[in-house]
Motif scaffolding. Sequence first.
Motif, PDB file in Angstrom:
ATOM      1  N   GLU A  68      30.376  30.740  47.716  1.00 35.19           N
ATOM      2  CA  GLU A  68      31.806  31.030  47.522  1.00 35.19           C
ATOM      3  C   GLU A  68      32.290  31.897  48.660  1.00 35.19           C
ATOM      4  O   GLU A  68      33.428  31.707  49.390  1.00 35.19           O
ATOM      5  CB  GLU A  68      31.825  31.631  46.188  1.00 35.19           C
ATOM      6  N   THR A  70      30.800  32.485  51.956  1.00 33.46           N
ATOM      7  CA  THR A  70      30.338  31.971  53.147  1.00 33.46           C
ATOM      8  C   THR A  70      30.695  30.483  53.278  1.00 33.46           C
ATOM      9  O   THR A  70      31.026  30.082  54.618  1.00 33.46           O
ATOM     10  CB  THR A  70      29.057  32.191  53.556  1.00 33.46           C
ATOM     11  N   GLY A  71      30.945  29.809  52.414  1.00 37.87           N
ATOM     12  CA  GLY A  71      30.907  28.291  52.363  1.00 37.87           C
ATOM     13  C   GLY A  71      29.623  27.747  52.829  1.00 37.87           C
ATOM     14  O   GLY A  71      29.750  26.288  52.784  1.00 37.87           O
ATOM     15  N   GLY A 161      40.411  30.227  61.085  1.00 38.49           N
ATOM     16  CA  GLY A 161      39.387  29.595  60.397  1.00 38.49           C
ATOM     17  C   GLY A 161      39.122  30.350  59.022  1.00 38.49           C
ATOM     18  O   GLY A 161      40.114  30.720  58.543  1.00 38.49           O
ATOM     19  N   ARG A 162      37.870  30.557  58.751  1.00 36.55           N
ATOM     20  CA  ARG A 162      37.681  30.898  57.448  1.00 36.55           C
ATOM     21  C   ARG A 162      37.019  32.293  57.638  1.00 36.55           C
ATOM     22  O   ARG A 162      35.890  32.472  58.442  1.00 36.55           O
ATOM     23  CB  ARG A 162      36.322  30.030  56.630  1.00 36.55           C
ATOM     24  N   HIS A 163      37.487  33.421  56.841  1.00 27.99           N
ATOM     25  CA  HIS A 163      36.758  34.687  56.926  1.00 27.99           C
ATOM     26  C   HIS A 163      35.389  34.511  56.190  1.00 27.99           C
ATOM     27  O   HIS A 163      35.143  33.951  55.214  1.00 27.99           O
ATOM     28  CB  HIS A 163      37.618  35.689  55.977  1.00 27.99           C
ATOM     29  N   HIS A 164      34.462  35.169  56.492  1.00 29.11           N
ATOM     30  CA  HIS A 164      32.898  35.184  56.130  1.00 29.11           C
ATOM     31  C   HIS A 164      32.177  33.933  56.809  1.00 29.11           C
ATOM     32  O   HIS A 164      31.204  33.558  56.067  1.00 29.11           O
ATOM     33  CB  HIS A 164      32.836  35.324  54.750  1.00 29.11           C
ATOM     34  N   SER A 165      32.882  33.244  57.625  1.00 28.20           N
ATOM     35  CA  SER A 165      32.085  32.241  58.218  1.00 28.20           C
ATOM     36  C   SER A 165      31.742  32.884  59.583  1.00 28.20           C
ATOM     37  O   SER A 165      32.250  33.541  60.314  1.00 28.20           O
ATOM     38  CB  SER A 165      33.047  31.096  58.679  1.00 28.20           C
ATOM     39  N   ASP A 168      33.645  31.384  62.816  1.00 25.80           N
ATOM     40  CA  ASP A 168      34.713  32.032  62.757  1.00 25.80           C
ATOM     41  C   ASP A 168      35.229  33.568  62.980  1.00 25.80           C
ATOM     42  O   ASP A 168      36.042  34.172  63.566  1.00 25.80           O
ATOM     43  CB  ASP A 168      35.456  31.365  61.543  1.00 25.80           C
ATOM     44  N   ASP A 169      34.304  34.388  62.343  1.00 28.38           N
ATOM     45  CA  ASP A 169      34.546  35.539  62.407  1.00 28.38           C
ATOM     46  C   ASP A 169      34.134  36.028  63.816  1.00 28.38           C
ATOM     47  O   ASP A 169      34.878  37.035  64.353  1.00 28.38           O
ATOM     48  CB  ASP A 169      33.505  36.399  61.261  1.00 28.38           C
TER      49      ASP A 169
END
Length: 190
Positions: A68, A70-71, A161-165, A168-169
């Motif tokens: 949930e 990190t994806g 992008g997605r936070h905790h990727s 992307d981070d």
Amino acid sequence: MDSTGAGRLLNVVDVEATCWARGQPPGAVSEIIEIGLTVVDLATAERLARHRILVRPVRSTVSEFCTELTGLTQHEVDGGVSFAEACRLLAAEHHAGSRPWASWGDYDRNQFTRQCRHTRTPYPFGQHHTNAKVAFSEAYGLRKRPGMAQALEIAGQRLEGRHHSGEDDAWNIAALVLHLSERGTWPEPC
């Protein structure tokens, strides 16, 4: 400048590791499962490249909470490389030993140090590390150090992008590094 770009290129690194909502299960160890890396050219103020290395954990699994956050799924990281191979890639392909590097806080550096020591893997990075969170906080005169997403807001930038990727981070942290560099407040590697 040499071929590694050590004089002007900077590796911005962000890792994601196995994690749990309510503490580690017995016998499990938090392990790196993704390494995001963005190469920044400080001289031209550009993000040159972004990379993602998935790492296969051996002493833990990807929890539902971790997916949930990190994806990343267990299936995805099962297809990753070993931690030792990831460190070899960082050294060989990304000049991690000679190029200065930065991360948001000390978590990433400490996680690498712990995991290298535990697995007896050579540490891939050189000694020139900058804690971008400290640099940002000092540049803005902040007593409380913000998270990366909050720092982007403070700097008037949006999260891409997605936070905790990790990938992307690292890209977003690189934008903050360039923001500080343009303001003249990015520290020289020490």
